[in-house]
Motif scaffolding. Structure first.
Motif, PDB file in Angstrom:
ATOM      1  N   MET A   1       2.346   7.115   1.847  1.00 35.23           N
ATOM      2  CA  MET A   1       3.675   7.044   2.445  1.00 35.23           C
ATOM      3  C   MET A   1       4.192   8.441   2.770  1.00 35.23           C
ATOM      4  O   MET A   1       4.772   8.680   3.835  1.00 35.23           O
ATOM      5  CB  MET A   1       4.637   6.342   1.483  1.00 35.23           C
ATOM      6  CG  MET A   1       6.052   6.181   2.024  1.00 35.23           C
ATOM      7  SD  MET A   1       7.170   5.489   0.772  1.00 35.23           S
ATOM      8  CE  MET A   1       6.400   3.884   0.513  1.00 35.23           C
ATOM      9  N   VAL A   2       3.975   9.391   1.853  1.00 38.37           N
ATOM     10  CA  VAL A   2       4.383  10.772   2.091  1.00 38.37           C
ATOM     11  C   VAL A   2       3.703  11.316   3.347  1.00 38.37           C
ATOM     12  O   VAL A   2       4.331  11.954   4.193  1.00 38.37           O
ATOM     13  CB  VAL A   2       4.044  11.658   0.871  1.00 38.37           C
ATOM     14  CG1 VAL A   2       4.337  13.124   1.179  1.00 38.37           C
ATOM     15  CG2 VAL A   2       4.825  11.212  -0.350  1.00 38.37           C
ATOM     16  N   GLY A   3       2.397  11.053   3.478  1.00 41.63           N
ATOM     17  CA  GLY A   3       1.646  11.536   4.627  1.00 41.63           C
ATOM     18  C   GLY A   3       2.122  10.931   5.935  1.00 41.63           C
ATOM     19  O   GLY A   3       2.269  11.639   6.945  1.00 41.63           O
ATOM     20  N   VAL A   4       2.363   9.621   5.935  1.00 38.04           N
ATOM     21  CA  VAL A   4       2.817   8.947   7.158  1.00 38.04           C
ATOM     22  C   VAL A   4       4.170   9.497   7.607  1.00 38.04           C
ATOM     23  O   VAL A   4       4.389   9.795   8.783  1.00 38.04           O
ATOM     24  CB  VAL A   4       2.886   7.425   6.932  1.00 38.04           C
ATOM     25  CG1 VAL A   4       3.592   6.743   8.098  1.00 38.04           C
ATOM     26  CG2 VAL A   4       1.484   6.845   6.765  1.00 38.04           C
TER      27      VAL A   4
ATOM     28  N   ALA B   1      13.064  11.747   8.681  1.00 39.71           N
ATOM     29  CA  ALA B   1      11.671  11.477   8.285  1.00 39.71           C
ATOM     30  C   ALA B   1      11.169  12.519   7.299  1.00 39.71           C
ATOM     31  O   ALA B   1      10.511  12.176   6.296  1.00 39.71           O
ATOM     32  CB  ALA B   1      10.780  11.443   9.533  1.00 39.71           C
ATOM     33  N   GLU B   2      11.465  13.774   7.549  1.00 36.16           N
ATOM     34  CA  GLU B   2      10.962  14.831   6.666  1.00 36.16           C
ATOM     35  C   GLU B   2      11.661  14.807   5.312  1.00 36.16           C
ATOM     36  O   GLU B   2      11.039  15.072   4.278  1.00 36.16           O
ATOM     37  CB  GLU B   2      11.124  16.185   7.355  1.00 36.16           C
ATOM     38  CG  GLU B   2      10.214  16.318   8.565  1.00 36.16           C
ATOM     39  CD  GLU B   2      10.361  17.644   9.291  1.00 36.16           C
ATOM     40  OE1 GLU B   2      11.330  18.371   8.979  1.00 36.16           O
ATOM     41  OE2 GLU B   2       9.523  17.947  10.152  1.00 36.16           O
ATOM     42  N   SER B   3      12.945  14.468   5.288  1.00 39.45           N
ATOM     43  CA  SER B   3      13.650  14.362   4.020  1.00 39.45           C
ATOM     44  C   SER B   3      13.117  13.188   3.195  1.00 39.45           C
ATOM     45  O   SER B   3      12.946  13.304   1.970  1.00 39.45           O
ATOM     46  CB  SER B   3      15.153  14.195   4.266  1.00 39.45           C
ATOM     47  OG  SER B   3      15.855  14.056   3.050  1.00 39.45           O
ATOM     48  N   MET B   4      12.840  12.059   3.841  1.00 34.77           N
ATOM     49  CA  MET B   4      12.245  10.924   3.135  1.00 34.77           C
ATOM     50  C   MET B   4      10.872  11.280   2.593  1.00 34.77           C
ATOM     51  O   MET B   4      10.507  10.912   1.466  1.00 34.77           O
ATOM     52  CB  MET B   4      12.142   9.720   4.072  1.00 34.77           C
ATOM     53  CG  MET B   4      13.467   9.077   4.425  1.00 34.77           C
ATOM     54  SD  MET B   4      13.242   7.609   5.467  1.00 34.77           S
ATOM     55  CE  MET B   4      12.429   6.494   4.308  1.00 34.77           C
ATOM     56  N   SER B   5      10.089  12.024   3.375  1.00 29.48           N
ATOM     57  CA  SER B   5       8.768  12.460   2.925  1.00 29.48           C
ATOM     58  C   SER B   5       8.883  13.365   1.707  1.00 29.48           C
ATOM     59  O   SER B   5       8.141  13.209   0.723  1.00 29.48           O
ATOM     60  CB  SER B   5       8.047  13.192   4.068  1.00 29.48           C
ATOM     61  OG  SER B   5       6.804  13.715   3.631  1.00 29.48           O
ATOM     62  N   ASP B   6       9.828  14.295   1.741  1.00 30.17           N
ATOM     63  CA  ASP B   6      10.024  15.211   0.606  1.00 30.17           C
ATOM     64  C   ASP B   6      10.457  14.452  -0.644  1.00 30.17           C
ATOM     65  O   ASP B   6       9.981  14.733  -1.757  1.00 30.17           O
ATOM     66  CB  ASP B   6      11.073  16.267   0.956  1.00 30.17           C
ATOM     67  CG  ASP B   6      10.577  17.240   2.020  1.00 30.17           C
ATOM     68  OD1 ASP B   6       9.347  17.300   2.235  1.00 30.17           O
ATOM     69  OD2 ASP B   6      11.413  17.917   2.644  1.00 30.17           O
ATOM     70  N   THR B   7      11.377  13.492  -0.476  1.00 29.30           N
ATOM     71  CA  THR B   7      11.869  12.725  -1.618  1.00 29.30           C
ATOM     72  C   THR B   7      10.756  11.886  -2.231  1.00 29.30           C
ATOM     73  O   THR B   7      10.597  11.837  -3.461  1.00 29.30           O
ATOM     74  CB  THR B   7      13.032  11.814  -1.186  1.00 29.30           C
ATOM     75  OG1 THR B   7      14.064  12.613  -0.607  1.00 29.30           O
ATOM     76  CG2 THR B   7      13.597  11.046  -2.365  1.00 29.30           C
TER      77      THR B   7
END
Length: 412
Positions: free
Chosen positions: A276-279, A310-316
């Motif tokens: 999920m982080v990668g996507v 998107a990038e904030s969700m990936s970081d979280t």
């Protein structure tokens, strides 16, 4: 958890007030932008050298005690700086020394506070707690940056440092009243009973954990070839798009709003994964490509918001994986390894992007960087899927039935 979130909001606001004022103070003392960068590097450098030791300290000592002591020490440094500024005794040497001390204390404070916040909620709610922490960080950054200018204008530079010192005291005063859920329930071993507490154990665990190595790779390439929008978007807005500093301020505000929205959405991810982080990181990188191709400031503002979300969700999601994957007695040292790696990214990213912009311009840097990030992450996700092997289940043969030798051979 509500009290802890309020305390962190106050602390983050004070920290960003001090960081903003410190940059202005260095410029006032030296008149050199290079000296400003040097002060930031000096404060970040201890994380490169001491993060592993700081993580081991967090695993060895009770987290409430560690967090409270580190906050008090950071407050003492802020008050000392305020006194020197008020007496006009702060020169560049003492400022760099105080920045180095602050960075050293932070190698213990950062993992201690992060893990203490996770201890305040049940295990299933840790991703939500991390999302709340990201939201608090973004809100504190906005408030602190705004308050810095007002404070300096009406009260003076020393007051900003004193306010930050008071924010650390507030956090330290809240810590004794916190009630960790898992510690209270007795489900986690005490640090002293957790076996080997050496720095090497955390480093070996990280290196032998493929999902953590993959997470480091995703975050690293995103940090080096993207994310430094204070540099790339500043050049794009004031250069090819021919807009002013005010327009870049608007872009920065939209980035901050997107970060807050992403943190809110990320808090709802109860089972985040490395995939999920990668996507999400790849999606943010593709939106970065579109941002680089923006024909006007209006289109840029439209694209910047979903990119930041998107990038904030990936970081979280990545932070949730990082803080929940290791066993409890290793989490401090794993965070120490991560902070050391993150410091390398922070120091190498801006120079790498600066060189890329020299070669390809602001648009070229955004487009090429976004494409490379998306391509590398995509290739990694495909490779991970191909490594997944499904082993067939061979049912026992019925009485008198001859087993299928070909199927047995395939299973072997």
């Amino acid at each position: 958890m509500r009290w802890w979130s309020v305390a962190n909001l106050v602390s983050n606001t004070g920290t960003w007030m001090q960081l903003t004022v410190q940059n202005l103070l260095v410029l006032q003392i030296t008149g050199s932008a290079a000296a400003t960068g040097l002060s930031m590097s000096v404060q970040a450098a201890p994380a490169l050298l001491m993060s592993l030791v700081g993580g081991a300290v967090v695993d060895r000592w009770p987290r409430k005690v560690t967090a409270a002591v580190s906050q008090l020490l950071l407050g003492a440094v802020a008050f000392a700086t305020a006194v020197l500024v008020a007496l006009d005794r702060l020169d560049m040497t003492s400022l760099l020394a105080l920045a180095a001390v602050t960075g050293t204390i932070a190698t213990v404070d950062a993992p201690a506070c992060a893990l203490l916040g996770n201890d305040l909620v049940p295990e299933r709610d840790v991703p939500s707690a991390i999302g709340v922490g990201a939201l608090v960080h973004s809100a504190g950054r906005l408030a602190g940056t705004a308050l810095a200018g007002v404070t300096v204008a009406f009260v003076g530079t020393a007051a900003a440092y004193a306010a930050n010192g008071l924010s650390f005291l507030f956090v330290a005063s809240v810590v004794p009243f916190l009630r960790p859920v898992r510690a209270a329930a007795g489900r986690e071993p005490a640090a002293a009973d957790s076996g080997d507490l050496t720095v090497r154990e955390g480093l070996v665990f990280f290196a032998r954990r493929p999902r953590l190595v993959a997470l480091a790779g995703i975050t690293g390439i995103s940090a080096v070839l993207g994310r430094n929008y204070g540099l790339t978007l500043a050049v794009l807005v004031t250069g090819p798009l021919a807009a002013g500093a005010g327009s870049f301020g608007t872009v920065s505000t939209v980035l901050a709003v997107g970060g807050i929205l992403g943190a809110v959405l990320g808090a709802r991810l109860h089972r985040p994964s490395v995939r999920m982080v990668g996507v999400l990181a790849a999606l943010g990188a593709l939106l970065q490509v579109a941002v680089g191709l923006s024909p006007s400031i209006t289109v840029l503002l439209v694209l910047v918001l979903p990119m930041a979300v998107a990038e904030s969700m990936s970081d979280t999601a990545g932070t949730a994986v990082l803080q929940t994957d290791p066993p409890a007695h290793l989490r401090g040292r794993v965070l120490g390894v991560w902070n050391g790696i993150g410091t390398v990214w922070g120091l190498t990213g801006p120079p790498a992007l600066g060189l890329l912009m020299e070669l390809a311009g602001a648009r070229g840097a955004l487009v090429a960087g976004g494409l490379l990030v998306a391509a590398v992450i995509g290739a990694g996700l495909v490779a991970a899927r191909r490594r997944t092997v499904v082993t067939p289940v061979i049912l026992p043969a019925e009485p008198g039935e001859v087993p299928d030798r070909e199927a047995l051979g395939t299973a072997a």
